[in-house]
Enzyme design. Structure first.
Site, PDB file in Angstrom:
ATOM      1  N   HIS A 190       0.825  -1.220   0.000  1.00 32.75           N
ATOM      2  CA  HIS A 190       0.000   0.000   0.000  1.00 32.75           C
ATOM      3  C   HIS A 190       0.855   1.265   0.000  1.00 32.75           C
ATOM      4  O   HIS A 190       0.335   2.363   0.217  1.00 32.75           O
ATOM      5  CB  HIS A 190      -0.970  -0.002   1.194  1.00 32.75           C
ATOM      6  CG  HIS A 190      -2.045  -1.049   1.087  1.00 32.75           C
ATOM      7  ND1 HIS A 190      -2.839  -1.427   2.132  1.00 32.75           N
ATOM      8  CD2 HIS A 190      -2.463  -1.791   0.027  1.00 32.75           C
ATOM      9  CE1 HIS A 190      -3.702  -2.359   1.743  1.00 32.75           C
ATOM     10  NE2 HIS A 190      -3.488  -2.602   0.462  1.00 32.75           N
ATOM     11  N   SER A 250      -7.316  -6.980   9.642  1.00 35.35           N
ATOM     12  CA  SER A 250      -8.747  -7.276   9.797  1.00 35.35           C
ATOM     13  C   SER A 250      -9.273  -8.106   8.634  1.00 35.35           C
ATOM     14  O   SER A 250     -10.364  -8.653   8.707  1.00 35.35           O
ATOM     15  CB  SER A 250      -9.547  -5.974   9.923  1.00 35.35           C
ATOM     16  OG  SER A 250      -9.301  -5.163   8.798  1.00 35.35           O
TER      17      SER A 250
HETATM   18  C1  BJW Z   1      -3.816  -6.846  16.503  1.00 35.78           C
HETATM   19  C2  BJW Z   1      -3.229  -6.074  17.487  1.00 35.78           C
HETATM   20  C3  BJW Z   1      -2.118  -6.625  18.095  1.00 35.78           C
HETATM   21  C4  BJW Z   1      -4.842  -4.933  16.774  1.00 35.78           C
HETATM   22  N1  BJW Z   1      -1.688  -7.832  17.703  1.00 35.78           N
HETATM   23  N2  BJW Z   1      -3.396  -8.044  16.144  1.00 35.78           N
HETATM   24  C5  BJW Z   1     -13.123  -7.067  -3.841  1.00 35.78           C
HETATM   25  C6  BJW Z   1     -14.312  -7.055  -3.124  1.00 35.78           C
HETATM   26  C7  BJW Z   1     -14.792  -5.852  -2.576  1.00 35.78           C
HETATM   27  C8  BJW Z   1     -14.109  -4.660  -2.737  1.00 35.78           C
HETATM   28  C9  BJW Z   1     -12.942  -4.679  -3.439  1.00 35.78           C
HETATM   29  C10 BJW Z   1     -12.471  -5.861  -3.988  1.00 35.78           C
HETATM   30  N3  BJW Z   1     -11.286  -5.595  -4.612  1.00 35.78           N
HETATM   31  C11 BJW Z   1     -11.013  -4.267  -4.433  1.00 35.78           C
HETATM   32  C12 BJW Z   1     -12.012  -3.694  -3.743  1.00 35.78           C
HETATM   33  C13 BJW Z   1     -12.083  -2.254  -3.344  1.00 35.78           C
HETATM   34  C14 BJW Z   1     -11.193  -1.924  -2.172  1.00 35.78           C
HETATM   35  C15 BJW Z   1     -11.629  -2.759  -0.983  1.00 35.78           C
HETATM   36  O1  BJW Z   1     -11.003  -3.733  -0.592  1.00 35.78           O
HETATM   37  N4  BJW Z   1     -12.669  -2.355  -0.298  1.00 35.78           N
HETATM   38  C16 BJW Z   1     -13.146  -3.081   0.890  1.00 35.78           C
HETATM   39  C17 BJW Z   1     -13.039  -2.167   2.118  1.00 35.78           C
HETATM   40  C18 BJW Z   1     -14.499  -3.632   0.636  1.00 35.78           C
HETATM   41  N5  BJW Z   1      -9.792  -2.163  -2.501  1.00 35.78           N
HETATM   42  C19 BJW Z   1      -9.095  -1.296  -3.189  1.00 35.78           C
HETATM   43  O2  BJW Z   1      -9.602  -0.259  -3.581  1.00 35.78           O
HETATM   44  C20 BJW Z   1      -7.648  -1.622  -3.469  1.00 35.78           C
HETATM   45  N6  BJW Z   1      -7.424  -1.450  -4.848  1.00 35.78           N
HETATM   46  C21 BJW Z   1      -7.723  -2.391  -5.746  1.00 35.78           C
HETATM   47  O3  BJW Z   1      -8.008  -3.521  -5.437  1.00 35.78           O
HETATM   48  O4  BJW Z   1      -7.678  -1.956  -7.050  1.00 35.78           O
HETATM   49  C22 BJW Z   1      -8.405  -2.686  -8.037  1.00 35.78           C
HETATM   50  C23 BJW Z   1      -9.901  -2.498  -7.780  1.00 35.78           C
HETATM   51  C24 BJW Z   1     -10.416  -1.284  -7.384  1.00 35.78           C
HETATM   52  C25 BJW Z   1     -11.791  -1.127  -7.154  1.00 35.78           C
HETATM   53  C26 BJW Z   1     -12.658  -2.227  -7.312  1.00 35.78           C
HETATM   54  C27 BJW Z   1     -12.127  -3.457  -7.708  1.00 35.78           C
HETATM   55  C28 BJW Z   1     -10.733  -3.590  -7.947  1.00 35.78           C
HETATM   56  C29 BJW Z   1      -6.730  -0.640  -2.771  1.00 35.78           C
HETATM   57  C30 BJW Z   1      -6.787  -0.744  -1.304  1.00 35.78           C
HETATM   58  C31 BJW Z   1      -5.865   0.296  -0.673  1.00 35.78           C
HETATM   59  C32 BJW Z   1      -6.120   0.339   0.818  1.00 35.78           C
HETATM   60  N7  BJW Z   1      -5.413   1.404   1.368  1.00 35.78           N
HETATM   61  C33 BJW Z   1      -5.516   1.632   2.812  1.00 35.78           C
HETATM   62  C34 BJW Z   1      -5.342   3.118   3.103  1.00 35.78           C
HETATM   63  C35 BJW Z   1      -3.998   3.597   2.889  1.00 35.78           C
HETATM   64  C36 BJW Z   1      -3.981   4.971   3.396  1.00 35.78           C
HETATM   65  C37 BJW Z   1      -2.874   5.174   4.344  1.00 35.78           C
HETATM   66  O5  BJW Z   1      -2.455   4.280   5.101  1.00 35.78           O
HETATM   67  O6  BJW Z   1      -2.443   6.302   4.357  1.00 35.78           O
HETATM   68  O7  BJW Z   1      -4.575   0.822   3.498  1.00 35.78           O
HETATM   69  S1  BJW Z   1      -7.051   1.180   3.553  1.00 35.78           S
HETATM   70  C38 BJW Z   1      -6.396   0.744   5.083  1.00 35.78           C
HETATM   71  O8  BJW Z   1      -6.818  -0.616   5.318  1.00 35.78           O
HETATM   72  C39 BJW Z   1      -4.860   0.724   4.908  1.00 35.78           C
HETATM   73  C40 BJW Z   1      -4.534  -0.635   5.439  1.00 35.78           C
HETATM   74  O9  BJW Z   1      -3.297  -1.076   4.890  1.00 35.78           O
HETATM   75  C41 BJW Z   1      -5.719  -1.471   5.040  1.00 35.78           C
HETATM   76  C42 BJW Z   1      -5.875  -2.738   5.808  1.00 35.78           C
HETATM   77  O10 BJW Z   1      -6.130  -2.492   7.160  1.00 35.78           O
HETATM   78  P1  BJW Z   1      -5.496  -3.435   8.241  1.00 35.78           P
HETATM   79  O11 BJW Z   1      -4.034  -3.376   8.179  1.00 35.78           O
HETATM   80  O12 BJW Z   1      -6.123  -4.761   8.173  1.00 35.78           O
HETATM   81  O13 BJW Z   1      -5.925  -2.659   9.602  1.00 35.78           O
HETATM   82  P2  BJW Z   1      -7.285  -2.722  10.412  1.00 35.78           P
HETATM   83  O14 BJW Z   1      -7.306  -1.537  11.314  1.00 35.78           O
HETATM   84  O15 BJW Z   1      -8.442  -2.919   9.551  1.00 35.78           O
HETATM   85  O16 BJW Z   1      -7.137  -4.054  11.288  1.00 35.78           O
HETATM   86  C43 BJW Z   1      -6.177  -4.198  12.320  1.00 35.78           C
HETATM   87  C44 BJW Z   1      -6.242  -5.618  12.817  1.00 35.78           C
HETATM   88  O17 BJW Z   1      -5.223  -5.820  13.758  1.00 35.78           O
HETATM   89  C45 BJW Z   1      -7.568  -5.977  13.510  1.00 35.78           C
HETATM   90  O18 BJW Z   1      -8.027  -7.220  13.025  1.00 35.78           O
HETATM   91  C46 BJW Z   1      -7.182  -6.088  14.991  1.00 35.78           C
HETATM   92  O19 BJW Z   1      -7.939  -7.097  15.675  1.00 35.78           O
HETATM   93  C47 BJW Z   1      -5.748  -6.500  14.873  1.00 35.78           C
HETATM   94  N8  BJW Z   1      -4.930  -6.072  15.995  1.00 35.78           N
HETATM   95  N9  BJW Z   1      -3.977  -4.869  17.579  1.00 35.78           N
HETATM   96  C48 BJW Z   1      -2.405  -8.508  16.712  1.00 35.78           C
HETATM   97  N10 BJW Z   1      -1.505  -5.943  19.061  1.00 35.78           N
END
Ligand code: BJW
Ligand code: ZN
Length: 244
Positions: free
Chosen positions: A121, A191
Site C-alpha cells: 500500500h 482485519s
Molecule cells: C492486533 C493487534 C495486536 C490490533 N496484535 N493483532 C473485492 C471485493 C470488494 C471490494 C474490493 C475488492 N477488490 C477491491 C475492492 C475495493 C477496495 C476494498 O477492498 N474495499 C473493501 C473495504 C471492501 N480495494 C481497493 O480499492 C484496493 N485497490 C484495488 O483492489 O484496485 C483494483 C480495484 C479497485 C476497485 C474495485 C475493484 C478492484 C486498494 C486498497 C488500498 C487500501 N489502502 C488503505 C489506506 C492507505 C492509506 C494510508 O495508510 O495512508 O490501506 S485502507 C487501510 O486498510 C490501509 C490498510 O493497509 C488497510 C488494511 O487495514 P489493516 O491493516 O487490516 O488494519 P485494520 O485496522 O483494519 O485491522 C487491524 C487488525 O489488527 C484488527 O483485526 C485487529 O484485531 C488487529 N490487531 N492490535 C495482533 N496488538
C-alpha cells in the site's frame, strides 16, 4: 505458562517450512503505538480512513488529506519497531525462501531490518508527483502544505495506494508468485477486509500452503486458516521462533 498445542504445532511447521510468506497489517504496528484503521483510535477529526484515503478526497481537498498525513507522520516518526517486527527479520534470516508483504505504510518493517518485502500500500515517507509521477523520499515532519514538485511544479501526493487505485503491478506479481509457492503463510494483525490482501490467505491455501493467522480478534479469514492464534503480535510472533 506452557505453550498451547496450537502454538507447538505452528512452531514445528515454521521450523520445517522452506518457503515462508508473511502478510502483515496495522495490528503489528499497534504494538509500537501506531493506531489501527478500524480500531477505536482509528478516527482523525471524525474522518474515517475510507473518507480520506481516496483520489476523490485528495482532488476535493488536498489540504485536508495532507493534514491527515502530517498528523500520522508526526505520530509515526516517534515510533520504533517492536519484538514482532524483529522476529520477522529473524524469520527472513532463517528461512531458505522468504517474502514479506505488508499493508502498512509506516516503514517499521524496513526500520527493523526486513529486506525481502513489498510495501503493497506504499510508504508514508515517500511522495509522488501528480504531474511527472516522480517518486522521492521525503521525511519532513511536518511536510509543507501544500507540497509541490521541484522538477515540474505540480502538486505532490503521498506515495500510497488509496481505495479504488490499483496496487503497483510489480507488487501484485511478486505477491502472486510467493503466495502460490510458499509452504507456510503467516497472516499477522490484519482485519482481512481490504482487497486484494484480504484474499491472500485463500490464494495460498488453495495452492496448498499451511496458513496461520495471528490476531487479537477473529477475522473473516479465521474459519479458512489452519490455525488461528489469538493474542498480541509482539507476544506471539517471537514465541513462534522460540525452540523451547
Ligand atoms: C492486533 C493487534 C495486536 C490490533 N496484535 N493483532 C473485492 C471485493 C470488494 C471490494 C474490493 C475488492 N477488490 C477491491 C475492492 C475495493 C477496495 C476494498 O477492498 N474495499 C473493501 C473495504 C471492501 N480495494 C481497493 O480499492 C484496493 N485497490 C484495488 O483492489 O484496485 C483494483 C480495484 C479497485 C476497485 C474495485 C475493484 C478492484 C486498494 C486498497 C488500498 C487500501 N489502502 C488503505 C489506506 C492507505 C492509506 C494510508 O495508510 O495512508 O490501506 S485502507 C487501510 O486498510 C490501509 C490498510 O493497509 C488497510 C488494511 O487495514 P489493516 O491493516 O487490516 O488494519 P485494520 O485496522 O483494519 O485491522 C487491524 C487488525 O489488527 C484488527 O483485526 C485487529 O484485531 C488487529 N490487531 N492490535 C495482533 N496488538
Ligand atoms: Zn513533477
Amino acid at each position: 505458562m506452557a505453550p498451547s498445542s496450537d502454538l507447538r504445532l505452528v512452531r514445528q511447521r515454521l521450523a520445517a517450512a522452506r518457503n515462508i510468506t508473511v502478510l502483515t497489517g496495522a495490528g503489528i504496528s499497534a504494538d509500537s503505538g501506531v493506531p489501527t484503521f478500524r480500531g477505536a483510535d482509528g478516527l482523525w477529526r471524525q474522518h474515517r480512513a475510507e473518507d480520506l484515503a481516496t483520489p476523490d478526497a485528495f482532488a476535493r481537498d488536498p489540504k485536508l488529506v495532507w493534514e491527515w498525513y502530517n498528523w500520522r507522520r508526526e505520530l509515526i516518526a516517534t515510533k520504533q519497531p517492536n519484538a514482532a517486527h524483529r522476529a520477522i527479520v529473524e524469520l527472513e534470516r532463517r528461512a531458505p525462501a522468504f517474502w514479506l508483504a505488508t499493508q502498512n505504510v509506516d516503514g517499521l518493517h524496513r526500520d527493523a531490518g526486513s529486506q525481502k518485502l513489498s510495501e503493497i500500500h506504499g510508504n508514508i515517507w515517500k511522495v509522488r508527483c501528480t504531474g511527472c509521477q516522480a517518486v522521492s523520499e521525503n521525511r519532513d515532519v511536518p511536510i509543507s502544505i501544500l507540497p509541490f514538485c521541484p522538477h515540474c511544479g505540480a502538486l505532490l501526493r503521498p506515495h500510497i495506494v488509496w481505495f479504488g487505485e490499483s496496487l503497483f503491478a510489480a507488487d501484485l506479481q511478486q505477491c502472486s508468485t510467493v503466495l502460490k509457492s510458499c509452504d507456510l503463510l503467516l497472516v499477522i494483525g490484519t482485519s482481512g477486509v481490504v482487497y486484494p490482501a484480504a484474499g491472500f490467505a485463500s490464494v495460498a491455501k488453495e495452492a496448498g500452503a499451511y496458513v496461520v493467522e495471528i490476531n487479537l480478534d477473529p477475522t473473516p479469514q479465521s474459519s479458512l486458516v489452519d490455525v488461528s492464534l489469538q493474542g498480541r503480535a509482539k507476544d506471539l510472533v517471537p514465541l513462534l521462533l522460540d525452540p523451547t
